[in-house]
Design a protein around this motif. Sequence first.
Motif, PDB file in Angstrom:
ATOM      1  N   SER A 292      92.799  42.429  63.050  1.00 30.89           N
ATOM      2  CA  SER A 292      93.560  41.487  62.226  1.00 30.89           C
ATOM      3  C   SER A 292      93.053  40.071  62.475  1.00 30.89           C
ATOM      4  CB  SER A 292      95.043  41.575  62.601  1.00 30.89           C
ATOM      5  OG  SER A 292      95.752  40.452  62.130  1.00 30.89           O
ATOM      6  N   PRO A 293      93.160  39.195  61.485  1.00 32.05           N
ATOM      7  CA  PRO A 293      92.821  37.776  61.711  1.00 32.05           C
ATOM      8  C   PRO A 293      93.679  37.143  62.807  1.00 32.05           C
ATOM      9  CG  PRO A 293      93.066  38.246  59.370  1.00 32.05           C
ATOM     10  CD  PRO A 293      93.541  39.460  60.091  1.00 32.05           C
ATOM     11  N   GLU A 294      94.785  37.806  63.152  1.00 32.13           N
ATOM     12  CA  GLU A 294      95.668  37.297  64.194  1.00 32.13           C
ATOM     13  C   GLU A 294      95.029  37.374  65.588  1.00 32.13           C
ATOM     14  OE1 GLU A 294      99.255  36.292  63.979  1.00 32.13           O
ATOM     15  OE2 GLU A 294      98.422  35.846  62.009  1.00 32.13           O
ATOM     16  N   VAL A 295      94.055  38.269  65.755  1.00 33.56           N
ATOM     17  CA  VAL A 295      93.418  38.471  67.057  1.00 33.56           C
ATOM     18  C   VAL A 295      92.231  37.517  67.188  1.00 33.56           C
ATOM     19  CG1 VAL A 295      92.300  40.133  68.593  1.00 33.56           C
ATOM     20  CG2 VAL A 295      94.118  40.890  67.027  1.00 33.56           C
ATOM     21  N   ASP A 296      92.215  36.735  68.254  1.00 33.38           N
ATOM     22  CA  ASP A 296      91.187  35.699  68.367  1.00 33.38           C
ATOM     23  C   ASP A 296      89.789  36.288  68.522  1.00 33.38           C
ATOM     24  OD1 ASP A 296      90.263  35.480  71.408  1.00 33.38           O
ATOM     25  OD2 ASP A 296      92.430  35.832  71.426  1.00 33.38           O
ATOM     26  N   LYS A 297      88.802  35.549  68.015  1.00 32.73           N
ATOM     27  CA  LYS A 297      87.422  36.026  67.947  1.00 32.73           C
ATOM     28  C   LYS A 297      86.801  36.245  69.324  1.00 32.73           C
ATOM     29  CE  LYS A 297      87.101  35.802  63.398  1.00 32.73           C
ATOM     30  NZ  LYS A 297      86.897  37.007  62.563  1.00 32.73           N
ATOM     31  N   VAL A 298      87.172  35.422  70.278  1.00 30.22           N
ATOM     32  CA  VAL A 298      86.600  35.562  71.622  1.00 30.22           C
ATOM     33  C   VAL A 298      86.972  36.918  72.215  1.00 30.22           C
ATOM     34  CG1 VAL A 298      86.612  34.655  73.982  1.00 30.22           C
ATOM     35  CG2 VAL A 298      86.563  33.080  72.037  1.00 30.22           C
ATOM     36  N   PHE A 299      88.240  37.292  72.071  1.00 31.98           N
ATOM     37  CA  PHE A 299      88.677  38.602  72.575  1.00 31.98           C
ATOM     38  C   PHE A 299      87.998  39.723  71.805  1.00 31.98           C
ATOM     39  CE2 PHE A 299      91.462  42.302  72.205  1.00 31.98           C
ATOM     40  CZ  PHE A 299      91.547  42.669  73.544  1.00 31.98           C
ATOM     41  N   GLN A 300      87.893  39.589  70.498  1.00 28.94           N
ATOM     42  CA  GLN A 300      87.241  40.625  69.700  1.00 28.94           C
ATOM     43  C   GLN A 300      85.821  40.885  70.204  1.00 28.94           C
ATOM     44  OE1 GLN A 300      87.463  40.339  65.393  1.00 28.94           O
ATOM     45  NE2 GLN A 300      89.339  39.126  65.497  1.00 28.94           N
ATOM     46  N   LYS A 301      85.095  39.825  70.465  1.00 29.95           N
ATOM     47  CA  LYS A 301      83.724  39.955  70.953  1.00 29.95           C
ATOM     48  C   LYS A 301      83.694  40.655  72.309  1.00 29.95           C
ATOM     49  CE  LYS A 301      79.518  37.239  71.810  1.00 29.95           C
ATOM     50  NZ  LYS A 301      78.921  35.876  71.787  1.00 29.95           N
ATOM     51  N   LYS A 302      84.636  40.284  73.178  1.00 35.40           N
ATOM     52  CA  LYS A 302      84.695  40.861  74.518  1.00 35.40           C
ATOM     53  C   LYS A 302      84.998  42.359  74.465  1.00 35.40           C
ATOM     54  CE  LYS A 302      87.599  40.752  78.701  1.00 35.40           C
ATOM     55  NZ  LYS A 302      88.129  42.112  78.486  1.00 35.40           N
ATOM     56  N   ILE A 303      86.021  42.744  73.696  1.00 32.55           N
ATOM     57  CA  ILE A 303      86.408  44.149  73.686  1.00 32.55           C
ATOM     58  C   ILE A 303      85.366  45.006  72.960  1.00 32.55           C
ATOM     59  CG2 ILE A 303      87.826  44.132  71.586  1.00 32.55           C
ATOM     60  CD1 ILE A 303      89.809  45.939  73.102  1.00 32.55           C
ATOM     61  N   ASN A 304      84.714  44.453  71.954  1.00 29.17           N
ATOM     62  CA  ASN A 304      83.637  45.200  71.295  1.00 29.17           C
ATOM     63  C   ASN A 304      82.483  45.458  72.257  1.00 29.17           C
ATOM     64  OD1 ASN A 304      84.770  45.611  68.733  1.00 29.17           O
ATOM     65  ND2 ASN A 304      84.146  43.582  68.022  1.00 29.17           N
ATOM     66  N   ALA A 305      82.209  44.504  73.136  1.00 33.03           N
ATOM     67  CA  ALA A 305      81.181  44.711  74.158  1.00 33.03           C
ATOM     68  C   ALA A 305      81.615  45.796  75.132  1.00 33.03           C
ATOM     69  CB  ALA A 305      80.911  43.403  74.900  1.00 33.03           C
ATOM     70  N   ASP A 306      82.912  45.804  75.480  1.00 34.51           N
ATOM     71  CA  ASP A 306      83.440  46.846  76.365  1.00 34.51           C
ATOM     72  C   ASP A 306      83.321  48.231  75.730  1.00 34.51           C
ATOM     73  OD1 ASP A 306      84.137  45.046  78.360  1.00 34.51           O
ATOM     74  OD2 ASP A 306      86.204  44.799  77.636  1.00 34.51           O
ATOM     75  N   ILE A 307      83.604  48.300  74.428  1.00 33.08           N
ATOM     76  CA  ILE A 307      83.513  49.585  73.719  1.00 33.08           C
ATOM     77  C   ILE A 307      82.067  50.062  73.665  1.00 33.08           C
ATOM     78  CG2 ILE A 307      83.781  50.694  71.464  1.00 33.08           C
ATOM     79  CD1 ILE A 307      86.266  48.899  71.054  1.00 33.08           C
ATOM     80  N   ASN A 308      81.131  49.157  73.381  1.00 33.73           N
ATOM     81  CA  ASN A 308      79.714  49.531  73.337  1.00 33.73           C
ATOM     82  C   ASN A 308      79.234  50.011  74.700  1.00 33.73           C
ATOM     83  OD1 ASN A 308      79.385  48.956  70.610  1.00 33.73           O
ATOM     84  ND2 ASN A 308      78.878  46.812  70.983  1.00 33.73           N
TER      85      ASN A 308
END
Length: 319
Positions: A292-308
């Motif tokens: 969601s746009p509600e979730v900040d971009k910095v966290f999105q980048k971090k968790i996507n790296a964790d998933i990868n």
Amino acid sequence: MFNKRLLAILGICFMMVLAGCSGKQESKKLEKVGLLVPDTINDQVWGTNGYKGMLKIQNAYGTDIFYKENINSQALVERAVEEFSHKGVDIVFGHGNEYADYFNKLAPDYPDIHFVSFNGNADEKNTTSLKFEAHAMGFFGGMTAAHYSKTGTIGILATHKWQPEVKGFVEGAKFERNDIRVATEYVENWDDREKALQLLDKIIAEDADVVYPAGDGYNVPVIDKLKANGLHAIGYVSDQSDLGKDTVLTSTVQHVDQLYVLVADQFVKGKLKSGNLHFDFADGVISLSPFSPEVDKVFQKKINADINRYIKTGKLPNK
């Protein structure tokens, strides 16, 4: 002497060729596929995704597809399978864990049909159970909920205590914020909407502002109520952002439809194994939906790296 040696060598080569051929998997035709669901294909979540999987198989292989709803007892399964058998069905999908036991009893009587169920134990040579490894998806959902929470309390409204995503959700939340509080309630039925909404009131009363409704039959009305109260959700099984992009922070998606096609591919190639098969992020059938746009971009980048990293190594961020 030379001729005898030549004949011997040729004989050995011939035997090797035969051995190689016998070990090769034979391809199969996939002409007709059947689906059994315990409730309906119109629930917008689990049942709907199973039907979408059938449509993808039909599109990929030009197969005839058949489905039956409200098949929720041994007697009803026996009647449906007998009908499918007369139609010449090659694979029967039982869209739920209850079908594993039903199929184990039936499979020996239908050796020309391969029976596929979910999250059960397949015991016969023509039965397979598909299992989503749900711990990791719960973990990343918990991370998201804890990161976003403004009250310091989040909730999980699950069906059963044994669900791996429940433990994963709590672990992920605690990893992201060790001071987070997780209010947990169990509906004990996948489809009891009334009880789920009553338990949601208890979770909301504990000041939870993000809730994970981990049950396919009731999560749509739960998310609708969260939206009406200005609260947030982590979607379950399918991408539920259509219920409100500002409400649903992300969804833990099980790509059931893609798994159906994967099973069909393996069947056609003669490589569909019996027994219990496990699938996770690395298999491309589990993911988090777009945030969601509600979730900040910095966290999105971090968790996507964790998933990868998890996809590549099998290690969650807390390992």
